[in-house]
Design a protein around this motif. Structure first.
Motif, mmCIF file in Angstrom:
data_model
loop_
_atom_site.group_PDB
_atom_site.id
_atom_site.type_symbol
_atom_site.label_atom_id
_atom_site.label_comp_id
_atom_site.label_asym_id
_atom_site.label_seq_id
_atom_site.Cartn_x
_atom_site.Cartn_y
_atom_site.Cartn_z
ATOM 1 N N VAL A 1 0.826 -1.204 0.000
ATOM 2 C CA VAL A 1 0.000 0.000 0.000
ATOM 3 C C VAL A 1 0.861 1.255 0.000
ATOM 4 O O VAL A 1 0.640 2.181 -0.784
ATOM 5 C CB VAL A 1 -0.970 0.000 1.199
ATOM 6 N N GLY A 2 1.859 1.295 0.874
ATOM 7 C CA GLY A 2 2.709 2.480 0.946
ATOM 8 C C GLY A 2 3.437 2.754 -0.350
ATOM 9 O O GLY A 2 3.551 3.910 -0.792
ATOM 10 N N THR A 3 3.915 1.708 -1.001
ATOM 11 C CA THR A 3 4.645 1.873 -2.254
ATOM 12 C C THR A 3 3.746 2.424 -3.349
ATOM 13 O O THR A 3 4.104 3.361 -4.067
ATOM 14 C CB THR A 3 5.241 0.522 -2.693
ATOM 15 N N VAL A 4 2.554 1.859 -3.489
ATOM 16 C CA VAL A 4 1.641 2.305 -4.536
ATOM 17 C C VAL A 4 1.109 3.705 -4.238
ATOM 18 O O VAL A 4 1.027 4.564 -5.126
ATOM 19 C CB VAL A 4 0.492 1.290 -4.701
ATOM 20 N N ARG A 5 0.755 3.952 -2.992
ATOM 21 C CA ARG A 5 0.205 5.267 -2.637
ATOM 22 C C ARG A 5 1.235 6.377 -2.838
ATOM 23 O O ARG A 5 0.915 7.456 -3.344
ATOM 24 C CB ARG A 5 -0.293 5.242 -1.190
ATOM 25 N N ALA A 6 2.487 6.114 -2.474
ATOM 26 C CA ALA A 6 3.524 7.127 -2.629
ATOM 27 C C ALA A 6 3.790 7.436 -4.102
ATOM 28 O O ALA A 6 4.043 8.592 -4.469
ATOM 29 C CB ALA A 6 4.810 6.650 -1.949
ATOM 30 N N ALA A 7 3.719 6.419 -4.946
ATOM 31 C CA ALA A 7 4.019 6.621 -6.363
ATOM 32 C C ALA A 7 2.872 7.271 -7.123
ATOM 33 O O ALA A 7 3.103 8.114 -8.000
ATOM 34 C CB ALA A 7 4.384 5.290 -7.004
ATOM 35 N N LEU A 8 1.644 6.899 -6.804
ATOM 36 C CA LEU A 8 0.498 7.352 -7.588
ATOM 37 C C LEU A 8 -0.286 8.472 -6.924
ATOM 38 O O LEU A 8 -1.098 9.132 -7.579
ATOM 39 C CB LEU A 8 -0.433 6.170 -7.874
ATOM 40 N N ASP A 9 -0.111 8.660 -5.611
ATOM 41 C CA ASP A 9 -0.783 9.729 -4.871
ATOM 42 C C ASP A 9 -2.299 9.671 -5.034
ATOM 43 O O ASP A 9 -2.965 10.672 -5.323
ATOM 44 C CB ASP A 9 -0.261 11.104 -5.308
ATOM 45 N N VAL A 10 -2.851 8.456 -4.846
ATOM 46 C CA VAL A 10 -4.300 8.259 -4.877
ATOM 47 C C VAL A 10 -4.673 7.362 -3.703
ATOM 48 O O VAL A 10 -3.813 6.669 -3.148
ATOM 49 C CB VAL A 10 -4.767 7.607 -6.194
ATOM 50 N N PRO A 11 -5.938 7.341 -3.288
ATOM 51 C CA PRO A 11 -6.352 6.394 -2.242
ATOM 52 C C PRO A 11 -6.116 4.954 -2.696
ATOM 53 O O PRO A 11 -6.272 4.628 -3.876
ATOM 54 C CB PRO A 11 -7.850 6.690 -2.077
ATOM 55 N N VAL A 12 -5.755 4.110 -1.732
ATOM 56 C CA VAL A 12 -5.456 2.711 -2.043
ATOM 57 C C VAL A 12 -6.264 1.811 -1.119
ATOM 58 O O VAL A 12 -6.178 1.929 0.105
ATOM 59 C CB VAL A 12 -3.958 2.408 -1.897
ATOM 60 N N GLY A 13 -7.068 0.920 -1.689
ATOM 61 C CA GLY A 13 -7.773 -0.100 -0.926
ATOM 62 C C GLY A 13 -6.962 -1.378 -0.902
ATOM 63 O O GLY A 13 -6.184 -1.652 -1.824
ATOM 64 N N PHE A 14 -7.165 -2.183 0.139
ATOM 65 C CA PHE A 14 -6.278 -3.331 0.334
ATOM 66 C C PHE A 14 -7.019 -4.467 1.006
ATOM 67 O O PHE A 14 -7.764 -4.255 1.969
ATOM 68 C CB PHE A 14 -5.104 -2.903 1.220
ATOM 69 N N ASP A 15 -6.830 -5.676 0.480
ATOM 70 C CA ASP A 15 -7.358 -6.865 1.140
ATOM 71 C C ASP A 15 -6.668 -8.083 0.533
ATOM 72 O O ASP A 15 -5.765 -7.949 -0.295
ATOM 73 C CB ASP A 15 -8.879 -6.980 1.011
ATOM 74 N N THR A 16 -7.112 -9.261 0.947
ATOM 75 C CA THR A 16 -6.519 -10.489 0.432
ATOM 76 C C THR A 16 -7.012 -10.764 -0.995
ATOM 77 O O THR A 16 -8.023 -10.218 -1.434
ATOM 78 C CB THR A 16 -6.882 -11.689 1.313
ATOM 79 N N ASP A 17 -6.296 -11.646 -1.687
ATOM 80 C CA ASP A 17 -6.708 -11.993 -3.043
ATOM 81 C C ASP A 17 -8.059 -12.696 -3.055
ATOM 82 O O ASP A 17 -8.893 -12.448 -3.933
ATOM 83 C CB ASP A 17 -5.640 -12.832 -3.740
ATOM 84 N N VAL A 18 -8.301 -13.553 -2.068
ATOM 85 C CA VAL A 18 -9.580 -14.261 -2.053
ATOM 86 C C VAL A 18 -10.719 -13.314 -1.674
ATOM 87 O O VAL A 18 -11.840 -13.431 -2.189
ATOM 88 C CB VAL A 18 -9.519 -15.492 -1.122
ATOM 89 N N ALA A 19 -10.452 -12.313 -0.834
ATOM 90 C CA ALA A 19 -11.476 -11.318 -0.523
ATOM 91 C C ALA A 19 -11.780 -10.477 -1.755
ATOM 92 O O ALA A 19 -12.945 -10.131 -2.014
ATOM 93 C CB ALA A 19 -11.022 -10.430 0.628
ATOM 94 N N GLY A 20 -10.750 -10.141 -2.520
ATOM 95 C CA GLY A 20 -10.981 -9.420 -3.757
ATOM 96 C C GLY A 20 -11.869 -10.204 -4.701
ATOM 97 O O GLY A 20 -12.812 -9.669 -5.296
ATOM 98 N N ALA A 21 -11.582 -11.505 -4.841
ATOM 99 C CA ALA A 21 -12.410 -12.338 -5.704
ATOM 100 C C ALA A 21 -13.850 -12.383 -5.205
ATOM 101 O O ALA A 21 -14.802 -12.386 -6.005
ATOM 102 C CB ALA A 21 -11.822 -13.744 -5.791
ATOM 103 N N ALA A 22 -14.027 -12.416 -3.888
ATOM 104 C CA ALA A 22 -15.380 -12.405 -3.323
ATOM 105 C C ALA A 22 -16.117 -11.127 -3.718
ATOM 106 O O ALA A 22 -17.284 -11.166 -4.128
ATOM 107 C CB ALA A 22 -15.316 -12.538 -1.807
ATOM 108 N N LEU A 23 -15.446 -9.981 -3.622
ATOM 109 C CA LEU A 23 -16.097 -8.721 -3.995
ATOM 110 C C LEU A 23 -16.433 -8.689 -5.480
ATOM 111 O O LEU A 23 -17.485 -8.190 -5.874
ATOM 112 C CB LEU A 23 -15.182 -7.553 -3.641
ATOM 113 N N GLY A 24 -15.532 -9.224 -6.302
ATOM 114 C CA GLY A 24 -15.819 -9.271 -7.724
ATOM 115 C C GLY A 24 -17.030 -10.122 -8.034
ATOM 116 O O GLY A 24 -17.908 -9.733 -8.824
ATOM 117 N N GLU A 25 -17.114 -11.300 -7.414
ATOM 118 C CA GLU A 25 -18.262 -12.173 -7.632
ATOM 119 C C GLU A 25 -19.541 -11.544 -7.087
ATOM 120 O O GLU A 25 -20.627 -11.750 -7.636
ATOM 121 C CB GLU A 25 -18.020 -13.542 -6.991
ATOM 122 N N GLY A 26 -19.419 -10.790 -5.999
ATOM 123 C CA GLY A 26 -20.592 -10.141 -5.441
ATOM 124 C C GLY A 26 -21.120 -9.013 -6.316
ATOM 125 O O GLY A 26 -22.333 -8.799 -6.410
#
Length: 305
Positions: free
Chosen positions: A98-123
């Protein structure tokens, strides 16, 4: 999906960080992807450099979501929030995603596990659309699961590890288990390597009596795992993805064996319905699509401390 002040949707960045590859995209949905790439997962420095190079050359996202292999630290107030923590993958322990991406892109960053991401996508776009309390279960090389409860991903001291719940041994199965931590937990008995070790070849190559026996044991273990999820979380649906879930006839057998596993206690008619244990709808897009949802939520949330 949130719309801009005009008619164009807000576009987000999604990162699905896996042990073998990282999928990056910019878009608003699986049907509106304006840029994407796949990057081999190597050492953190070169892998993340490639990730940032992709976003530097893509349309600028309003926010980025990261769905990552773990274990990861999800407590926003914790000093290690946004990091991969005690990963067994060489070189990836304590990597600050998160810190690496946020520092480079200067945008909000959401974060979770890969399986949680898949759950949100399916939902949002897949097999759990219209359901606000469900479990996404992936059955492949490993087994993982994430629960969405009233539309939320619950986070306590850590993320769920439902792939490592205990399951009763199936009749006639003397396999010791493949999990290096627990031996005969759900992942140790029903993950892809466990199937391959028992029969000397991977699940997709099985036929005849070996296939029949593999399906019986696999369905039995998954039904026992789902029983625990039903009793603990009371989901409206269980969405099953991953390579092992594609074995022909497996999911109907899981539904049948779930009723047996519940033994009549707490069993509802809905638990035996065809729309209770269902195959995933998005395939390999579930995780990257879920990362877009994480990005959307990050844009709407207060900044992490």
């Amino acid at each position: 999906m949130i719309l801009s002040s005009g008619t164009e949707p807000i576009r987000y960045g999604g990162i699905e960080a896996g042990g073998t590859k990282v999928v990056c995209l910019v878009g608003s949905s699986p049907d509106d992807v304006v840029a994407s790439t796949r990057i081999p997962t190597r050492d953190p420095e070169s892998t993340l450099a490639d990730v940032l190079a992709f976003f530097a050359g893509a349309p600028a996202p309003a926010a980025v979501g990261i769905a990552s292999f773990g274990p990861v630290e999800l407590r926003r107030e914790h000093p290690d929030y946004g990091r991969i923590t005690a990963s067994p993958k060489p070189g990836w322990r304590d990597v600050d995603l998160v810190g690496t991406v946020r520092a480079a892109l200067d945008v909000p960053v959401g974060f979770d596990t890969d399986v949680a991401g898949a759950a949100l996508g399916e939902g949002r776009w897949g097999a759990a659309r219209g359901v606000d309390t469900f479990v996404y279960l992936t059955v492949g090389t490993g087994i993982g699961a994430a629960a969405v409860l009233d539309g939320r991903l619950p986070t306590g001291l850590g993320h769920a590890e439902m792939g490592h719940i205990s399951v009763p041994r199936q009749p006639g199965d003397d396999f010791p288990g493949r999990c290096p931590f627990h031996g005969d937990c759900l992942e140790g008995m029903a993950g892809g390597p466990a199937v391959a070790d028992r029969f000397g070849r991977p699940a997709e190559q099985l036929d005849g009596e070996d296939l029949r026996q593999a399906l019986e044991w696999e369905a039995g273990y998954l039904a026992e795992g789902v029983r625990t999820m039903v009793y603990t979380l009371s989901p409206q649906r269980v969405v099953v993805g991953g390579g092992i879930a594609m074995m022909a006839g497996l999911l109907p057998l899981v539904r049948s064996r779930l009723g047996e596993a519940m033994g009549g206690y707490g069993a509802l008619a809905e638990h035996g319905a065809e729309d209770f244990v269902v195959p995933a709808g998005l395939g390999g897009m579930a995780g990257p699509a879920g990362a877009l949802v994480l990005a959307e939520r990050a844009l709407a949330a207060p900044p992490a401390p």
